[in-house]
Write an enzyme that holds these catalytic residues in place. Structure first.
Site, mmCIF file in Angstrom:
data_model
loop_
_atom_site.group_PDB
_atom_site.id
_atom_site.type_symbol
_atom_site.label_atom_id
_atom_site.label_comp_id
_atom_site.label_asym_id
_atom_site.label_seq_id
_atom_site.Cartn_x
_atom_site.Cartn_y
_atom_site.Cartn_z
ATOM 1 C CE LYS A 95 -2.773 2.669 3.087
ATOM 2 N NZ LYS A 95 -3.411 2.761 4.389
ATOM 3 N N GLY A 156 -7.716 8.185 10.658
ATOM 4 C CA GLY A 156 -7.940 8.097 12.104
ATOM 5 C C GLY A 156 -9.031 9.000 12.631
ATOM 6 N N GLY A 183 -10.738 7.030 7.424
ATOM 7 C CA GLY A 183 -11.846 7.908 7.808
ATOM 8 C C GLY A 183 -13.165 7.226 8.086
#
Lengths: 255, 64
Positions: A95, A156, A183
């Site tokens: 990622k 977060g 989120g």
């Protein structure tokens, strides 16, 4: 009929990708099991010497590890972190996370596009975390990304699908799996993302900051499955300005 | 030498392999960066470091 999530040359049954941060190591396995999780993200950091506990010892067998490049501020640093992750034995899925902004932790799309090319040339399957922007997503697809990971809200924050319309554009206009990353704060938001046609949802803080993390992992699994089933079923149409009876408007008693 | 951001004094050039052993790191759980270059695990015996080098020893931690 099988409905697998396909990323690069790998297939998955689960569409819930778990971020492994903020949990006690002991909870990791339970959260993965309750969530039916097959892919978990990790980060690469300096380690202290000695026989300290390692998160890999808490990962159930068969889980696919998806290391991120967090800490990278440009494409070259992302490549270095990806190579370190590969030496740690995680396979080739990465990622890409390139963040320069320290307040909102927003990703740098331009450097991310550059990093996709560098990583793809080095044999990695690149999953870019990105600011939902259709033009950037198209460039990422062209550069060789295996999926697109747009943010719903700042990392977060648990604020939900603030970028919903922009994620929809990417789903509609690219052929890659779109995985909402960052989120998502509640199972209902994960469900909504899946109803829209997202291929998977990634969550970490939403589960890790729940009062009962094991139960919240189960709730996310069910919500993501419900949203996927609803997407495949095709949502019912929406009427505005009037109603429509569910029963025939004839044959009333006493007519 | 700078090892994980801290200054160290080493008197001799040593192999990456010996550095990891000396510092009591778990080989299976660590990866090594010397002056910005990733050292493949197979090269731990042949690659060496000296007092002039910047070395990072990293591993996986939880992350999103």
């Amino acid at each position: 009929m099988s409905d697998d999530l396909i990323i690069g040359n790998k297939r998955f049954k689960s569409r819930f990708i778990l971020g492994s941060g903020k949990f006690s190591l002991e909870m990791t396995e339970k959260v993965i099991r309750n969530g039916g999780v097959e892919i978990a993200t990790l980060a690469v950091r300096r380690v202290n010497k000695g026989g300290r506990e390692n998160i890999l010892d808490y990962m159930p067998e068969g889980i696919t590890l998806l290391p991120n490049t967090s800490g990278a501020r440009n494409a070259e640093e992302a490549l270095t972190i990806a190579r370190l992750a590969r030496e740690l034995g995680c396979g080739d899925m990465i990622k890409i996370e390139i963040v320069r902004d320290t307040r909102y932790l927003l990703p740098d799309n331009e450097e991310t596009i550059k990093a996709i090319g560098l990583l793809a040339d080095d044999g990695f399957t690149a999953l870019p975390y990105m600011m939902p922007d259709l033009t950037a997503a198209r460039k990422m697809e062209k550069a060789g990304a295996a999926a697109i990971m747009p943010l719903a809200a700042p990392i977060g924050s648990n604020r939900g699908l603030l970028t919903k319309d922009f994620i929809s554009m990417i789903i509609g206009e690219t052929d890659l799996p779109v995985i909402v990353d960052a989120g998502i704060g509640r199972p209902s938001q994960a469900c909504e993302a899946m109803e829209m046609g997202c291929a998977a949802v990634m969550a970490n803080t939403a589960v890790a900051t729940a009062s009962d993390v094991g139960a919240m992992a189960s709730a996310f699994r069910m919500a993501i499955e419900a949203g996927r089933t609803a997407y495949l079923a095709g949502l019912g149409r929406v009427l505005s300005g009037r109603g429509e009876a569910s029963s025939p408007l004839t044959g009333f008693l006493g007519e | 030498m700078i090892l994980n951001g801290e200054e160290r004094k080493i008197n001799f050039r040593i192999s990456v392999s010996d550095l990891l052993k000396q510092e009591n790191y778990d080989f299976r759980r660590t990866a090594v960066l010397v002056n910005g270059t990733v050292i493949p695990r197979a090269g731990y015996d042949s690659a060496s470091v000296s007092d002039e080098d910047t070395v990072e020893i990293v591993g996986f931690v939880g992350g999103g």
